[in-house]
Scaffold this motif. Sequence first.
Motif, PDB file in Angstrom:
ATOM      1  N   LYS A 111       0.842  -1.191   0.000  1.00 55.01           N
ATOM      2  CA  LYS A 111       0.000   0.000   0.000  1.00 55.01           C
ATOM      3  C   LYS A 111       0.879   1.243   0.000  1.00 55.01           C
ATOM      4  N   GLU A 112       0.287   2.368  -0.381  1.00 52.01           N
ATOM      5  CA  GLU A 112       0.999   3.645  -0.327  1.00 52.01           C
ATOM      6  C   GLU A 112       0.224   4.598   0.573  1.00 52.01           C
ATOM      7  N   TYR A 113       0.921   5.609   1.091  1.00 50.31           N
ATOM      8  CA  TYR A 113       0.358   6.438   2.157  1.00 50.31           C
ATOM      9  C   TYR A 113       0.495   7.915   1.816  1.00 50.31           C
ATOM     10  N   ARG A 114      -0.545   8.669   2.179  1.00 47.52           N
ATOM     11  CA  ARG A 114      -0.568  10.114   1.919  1.00 47.52           C
ATOM     12  C   ARG A 114      -0.599  10.870   3.233  1.00 47.52           C
ATOM     13  N   LEU A 115       0.245  11.869   3.341  1.00 44.00           N
ATOM     14  CA  LEU A 115       0.388  12.624   4.589  1.00 44.00           C
ATOM     15  C   LEU A 115      -0.916  13.297   5.000  1.00 44.00           C
ATOM     16  N   GLY A 116      -1.669  13.804   4.030  1.00 44.51           N
ATOM     17  CA  GLY A 116      -2.898  14.524   4.324  1.00 44.51           C
ATOM     18  C   GLY A 116      -4.004  13.685   4.921  1.00 44.51           C
ATOM     19  N   ASP A 117      -3.836  12.342   4.906  1.00 41.67           N
ATOM     20  CA  ASP A 117      -4.872  11.464   5.456  1.00 41.67           C
ATOM     21  C   ASP A 117      -4.821  11.360   6.979  1.00 41.67           C
ATOM     22  N   TYR A 118      -3.743  11.860   7.577  1.00 41.55           N
ATOM     23  CA  TYR A 118      -3.556  11.699   9.026  1.00 41.55           C
ATOM     24  C   TYR A 118      -3.963  12.965   9.781  1.00 41.55           C
ATOM     25  N   SER A 119      -4.096  12.826  11.083  1.00 40.31           N
ATOM     26  CA  SER A 119      -4.562  13.953  11.906  1.00 40.31           C
ATOM     27  C   SER A 119      -3.603  15.132  11.814  1.00 40.31           C
ATOM     28  N   ASN A 120      -4.142  16.327  11.959  1.00 33.49           N
ATOM     29  CA  ASN A 120      -3.324  17.535  11.856  1.00 33.49           C
ATOM     30  C   ASN A 120      -2.208  17.553  12.891  1.00 33.49           C
ATOM     31  N   TRP A 121      -2.501  17.035  14.090  1.00 37.90           N
ATOM     32  CA  TRP A 121      -1.487  17.039  15.149  1.00 37.90           C
ATOM     33  C   TRP A 121      -0.281  16.198  14.747  1.00 37.90           C
ATOM     34  N   LEU A 122      -0.546  15.015  14.191  1.00 42.59           N
ATOM     35  CA  LEU A 122       0.550  14.151  13.759  1.00 42.59           C
ATOM     36  C   LEU A 122       1.293  14.755  12.576  1.00 42.59           C
ATOM     37  N   GLN A 123       0.561  15.363  11.671  1.00 43.54           N
ATOM     38  CA  GLN A 123       1.203  15.987  10.514  1.00 43.54           C
ATOM     39  C   GLN A 123       2.184  17.073  10.940  1.00 43.54           C
ATOM     40  N   LYS A 124       1.780  17.876  11.911  1.00 40.54           N
ATOM     41  CA  LYS A 124       2.645  18.958  12.372  1.00 40.54           C
ATOM     42  C   LYS A 124       3.919  18.425  13.011  1.00 40.54           C
ATOM     43  N   ARG A 125       3.819  17.261  13.659  1.00 41.33           N
ATOM     44  CA  ARG A 125       5.008  16.686  14.311  1.00 41.33           C
ATOM     45  C   ARG A 125       6.071  16.308  13.279  1.00 41.33           C
ATOM     46  N   VAL A 126       5.667  15.694  12.165  1.00 42.57           N
ATOM     47  CA  VAL A 126       6.651  15.265  11.173  1.00 42.57           C
ATOM     48  C   VAL A 126       7.030  16.394  10.212  1.00 42.57           C
ATOM     49  N   GLU A 127       6.194  17.409  10.111  1.00 46.24           N
ATOM     50  CA  GLU A 127       6.527  18.540   9.248  1.00 46.24           C
ATOM     51  C   GLU A 127       7.485  19.506   9.925  1.00 46.24           C
ATOM     52  N   ASN A 128       7.644  19.387  11.236  1.00 47.35           N
ATOM     53  CA  ASN A 128       8.627  20.192  11.955  1.00 47.35           C
ATOM     54  C   ASN A 128      10.027  19.758  11.527  1.00 47.35           C
ATOM     55  N   THR A 129      10.829  20.706  11.090  1.00 47.15           N
ATOM     56  CA  THR A 129      12.147  20.395  10.524  1.00 47.15           C
ATOM     57  C   THR A 129      13.049  19.654  11.507  1.00 47.15           C
ATOM     58  N   ALA A 130      13.091  20.122  12.744  1.00 46.68           N
ATOM     59  CA  ALA A 130      13.958  19.489  13.755  1.00 46.68           C
ATOM     60  C   ALA A 130      13.507  18.064  14.049  1.00 46.68           C
ATOM     61  N   ASN A 131      12.190  17.876  14.172  1.00 49.27           N
ATOM     62  CA  ASN A 131      11.657  16.532  14.433  1.00 49.27           C
ATOM     63  C   ASN A 131      11.979  15.577  13.294  1.00 49.27           C
ATOM     64  N   TRP A 132      11.735  16.055  12.068  1.00 52.27           N
ATOM     65  CA  TRP A 132      11.939  15.176  10.919  1.00 52.27           C
ATOM     66  C   TRP A 132      13.415  14.850  10.724  1.00 52.27           C
ATOM     67  N   LYS A 133      14.291  15.763  11.080  1.00 45.87           N
ATOM     68  CA  LYS A 133      15.727  15.499  10.958  1.00 45.87           C
ATOM     69  C   LYS A 133      16.118  14.309  11.824  1.00 45.87           C
ATOM     70  N   ARG A 134      15.565  14.255  13.050  1.00 46.55           N
ATOM     71  CA  ARG A 134      15.867  13.137  13.939  1.00 46.55           C
ATOM     72  C   ARG A 134      15.245  11.835  13.431  1.00 46.55           C
ATOM     73  N   ILE A 135      13.980  11.923  12.976  1.00 47.96           N
ATOM     74  CA  ILE A 135      13.301  10.725  12.474  1.00 47.96           C
ATOM     75  C   ILE A 135      14.007  10.185  11.238  1.00 47.96           C
ATOM     76  N   ARG A 136      14.366  11.084  10.348  1.00 51.16           N
ATOM     77  CA  ARG A 136      15.076  10.721   9.119  1.00 51.16           C
ATOM     78  C   ARG A 136      16.381  10.004   9.449  1.00 51.16           C
ATOM     79  N   SER A 137      17.088  10.542  10.431  1.00 51.26           N
ATOM     80  CA  SER A 137      18.349   9.942  10.857  1.00 51.26           C
ATOM     81  C   SER A 137      18.135   8.537  11.406  1.00 51.26           C
ATOM     82  N   CYS A 138      17.036   8.354  12.145  1.00 48.23           N
ATOM     83  CA  CYS A 138      16.715   7.042  12.713  1.00 48.23           C
ATOM     84  C   CYS A 138      16.445   6.012  11.617  1.00 48.23           C
TER      85      CYS A 138
END
Length: 269
Positions: A111-138
């Motif tokens: 399956k494939e996944y679209r960011l807009g399908d998830y809750s706004n709160w979760l979207q904001k967490r991964v769209e935050n540059t600092a947060n995504w940098k850590r997740i990306r690194s993981c």
Amino acid sequence: MVRFSNNVIGILNFITFVLSIPILGGGIWLANRASTDCEKFLEKPVIAIGVFLMVVSIAGLIGACCRVSWLLWVYLLAMFLLIVLLFCFTVFAFVVTNKGVGEVVSNRGYKEYRLGDYSNWLQKRVENTANWKRIRSCIIDAKVCKSLADESVNKAADAFYKENLSPIQSGCCKPPTSCGFTYVSPIMWNGTATDTSNTDCNSWNNTQSQLCYDCNSCKAGVLQNLKHDWRKVAAVNIVMLIFLVIVYSVGCCAFRNNRHDNSYGKGYP
């Protein structure tokens, strides 16, 4: 003769104290050995949990067995706050993970996944540059895409299309199907994008350090994985809440016993 409720609280807190030692030790080990962002991110929560369990279990153990009422009161207060926090987190977890589902792709096993399908709160967490940098690194440190490439290195396109990929593999290791790229290997796709409206098509890069790590589909894959994990944690939390409420009730009985004995200034009747 020590009362039953005091015995139960004493035993439970002794077990909790023993369990807190390896948890705290693991956190200290991570603090000294951590070499990646993922490990460094985990060390502080692990140490905090270990210290909390150790302090609370000592308070409950001494308070129940030595009949120290103020320590038992501290223990009950900590237990009450833990129950409230656990209940709030469980409700919150179900609410924020209520949205989001994988999209079935024609002639694909994944399956494939679209960011807009998830809750706004979760979207904001991964769209935050600092947060995504850590997740990306993981994701890179975990070698998710490298493992996929190694497992499917000799697979033809048709065989790969039938693979049941994880959300992160689907979102981060390959471009979206709508881009129209030609399969070469699981992490190498050539050609010109046919879907110019999808920004992920421009974000895709065959370089192993890039791939689709900056794609919205990758962020959506992370959220789908998070949703799955949070739902399991929330289910476990319900069981934990029932257990903690029972322990809290027994602790209240032990506290009442302590107050009764201290009021009369003598041992148990």
